[in-house]
Design an enzyme around this catalytic site. Structure first.
Site, short mmCIF file in Angstrom:
data_model
loop_
_atom_site.label_atom_id
_atom_site.label_comp_id
_atom_site.label_asym_id
_atom_site.label_seq_id
_atom_site.Cartn_x
_atom_site.Cartn_y
_atom_site.Cartn_z
NE ARG A 128 -2.53 -0.07 3.51
CZ ARG A 128 -3.16 0.49 4.69
NH1 ARG A 128 -4.65 0.42 4.56
NH2 ARG A 128 -2.90 0.80 5.74
CB THR A 132 -2.37 7.17 -2.76
OG1 THR A 132 -1.87 5.91 -2.67
CG2 THR A 132 -1.67 8.21 -3.37
CG ASP A 224 2.52 -3.18 8.84
OD1 ASP A 224 2.68 -2.15 8.41
OD2 ASP A 224 2.94 -4.38 8.65
CG ASP A 227 6.26 -3.29 9.96
OD1 ASP A 227 6.95 -3.57 8.78
OD2 ASP A 227 5.92 -2.09 10.15
C1 PRP Z 1 -0.99 -4.96 4.32
C2 PRP Z 1 -1.69 -6.09 4.28
C3 PRP Z 1 -2.41 -6.12 3.17
C4 PRP Z 1 -2.81 -4.32 2.92
C5 PRP Z 1 -4.20 -4.42 3.45
O1 PRP Z 1 0.28 -5.02 3.55
O2 PRP Z 1 -0.84 -7.29 4.45
O3 PRP Z 1 -1.82 -6.40 1.92
O4 PRP Z 1 -1.96 -3.93 3.84
O5 PRP Z 1 -4.37 -2.98 3.19
P1 PRP Z 1 -5.67 -2.69 2.25
O6 PRP Z 1 -6.77 -3.67 2.45
O7 PRP Z 1 -5.98 -1.20 2.62
O8 PRP Z 1 -5.03 -2.68 0.85
P2 PRP Z 1 1.24 -3.80 3.28
O9 PRP Z 1 0.87 -2.80 2.40
O10 PRP Z 1 1.38 -3.12 4.76
O11 PRP Z 1 2.46 -4.57 2.67
P3 PRP Z 1 3.59 -5.61 3.73
O12 PRP Z 1 2.67 -7.06 3.63
O13 PRP Z 1 4.58 -5.96 2.57
O14 PRP Z 1 3.88 -5.00 5.04
N1 URA Z 2 -2.09 -3.65 6.99
C1 URA Z 2 -1.77 -4.01 8.27
O1 URA Z 2 -0.91 -4.65 8.32
N2 URA Z 2 -2.60 -3.52 9.31
C2 URA Z 2 -3.70 -2.80 9.12
O2 URA Z 2 -4.36 -2.50 10.31
C3 URA Z 2 -3.92 -2.08 7.94
C4 URA Z 2 -3.15 -2.48 6.78
#
Ligand code: PRP
Ligand code: URA
Length: 236
Positions: A128, A132, A224, A227
């Site tokens: 994400r 945005t 997160d 993380d």
């Molecule tokens: C997180 C999560 C989803 C997304 C959800 O990933 O694992 O993929 O956010 O958010 P959304 O429904 O608003 O799209 P992130 O973008 O943080 O990436 P990561 O898994 O690499 O940390």
């Molecule tokens: N992605 C995450 O990992 N946590 C949230 O709460 C939203 C998006």
């Protein structure tokens, strides 16, 4: 139906601590009520849960949700010879594809492969954009046409629904005919977005939380998911 409570009404009238949102407005959504799921979810959410334990619980919850999500896959009869006689057993008929969304979906793969050892695994990289909140695709090695009958998208978090919707778009363009989305925690906003864009997709999760905050994080959520699994984001 006029006068019936909706999940938007619930957001106003329920106490802030209520986690069990009414899922009846979303017929495609299955929220697990299994006591083992509820117990493990509390451990997962707890800010004191370290990455090693967090990964362990993501894996356990994925197994339990996967078990529920796979209840309707097709099987076909096969003869099995026991030490005593031959009988009709079953084998999976559906070709299953697991589609973890990088990074956080990676932690759900091993449990699903334990359940479905013959599944194919197709990784999709989406993150994400922090500003945005829109998904950005950075990894996709899907072959030209679909090689599976049923795709299971794996991602612990469904927040705005942007990433899941984009993943489903990719899989449909690929030729996937049946798609299920498996999340650990979902926000009402994300469920609305996915079910509106893709009413044919079935969703499975362990909880529908209250809402998103102004940064698109799920409240109360777990923070997160990437993380917390991989021990990153320590400078935040
Ligand atoms: C997180 C999560 C989803 C997304 C959800 O990933 O694992 O993929 O956010 O958010 P959304 O429904 O608003 O799209 P992130 O973008 O943080 O990436 P990561 O898994 O690499 O940390
Ligand atoms: N992605 C995450 O990992 N946590 C949230 O709460 C939203 C998006």
């Amino acid at each position: 139906m006029p006068g019936e409570p909706t999940h938007e009404d619930a957001a106003v009238t329920e106490p802030a601590s209520t986690l069990d949102r009414d899922a009846s407005g979303w017929p495609q959504l299955h929220v697990s009520r299994h006591p083992a799921v509820l117990h493990k979810l509390a451990v997962l959410r707890d800010e004191r849960t370290e990455p090693k334990k967090f990964r362990e619980v993501v894996r356990e919850l994925s197994w339990l949700l996967g078990y529920e999500a796979l209840a309707d896959v097709e099987v076909r009869p096969i003869p099995v010879t026991t030490p005593l006689e031959t009988m009709d057993g079953h084998e999976l008929a559906d070709r299953i594809g697991l589609v973890p969304i990088l990074r956080a979906g990676l932690g759900m793969v091993d449990a699903m492969l334990e359940l479905m050892p013959t599944a194919q695994v197709w990784h999709l990289g989406l993150f994400r954009d922090e500003r945005t909140l829109r998904p950005v695709e950075y990894y996709n090695k899907l072959p030209d046409s679909a090689t599976v009958d049923l795709c299971l998208i794996l991602d612990p978090m469904l927040a705005t629904g942007g990433s899941a919707t984009a993943a489903i778009d990719v899989l449909k363009r690929w030729g996937a005919s049946r798609i299920k989305l498996i999340n650990l925690i979902a926000a009402p906003e994300g469920v609305d977005a996915v079910t509106h864009a893709h009413p044919d997709v079935t969703l499975y999760c362990a909880a529908i939380d209250r809402q998103l905050n102004e940064r698109g994080y799920i409240l109360p959520g777990l923070g997160d998911a990437g993380d917390r699994q991989f021990g990153t984001g320590l400078s935040d």
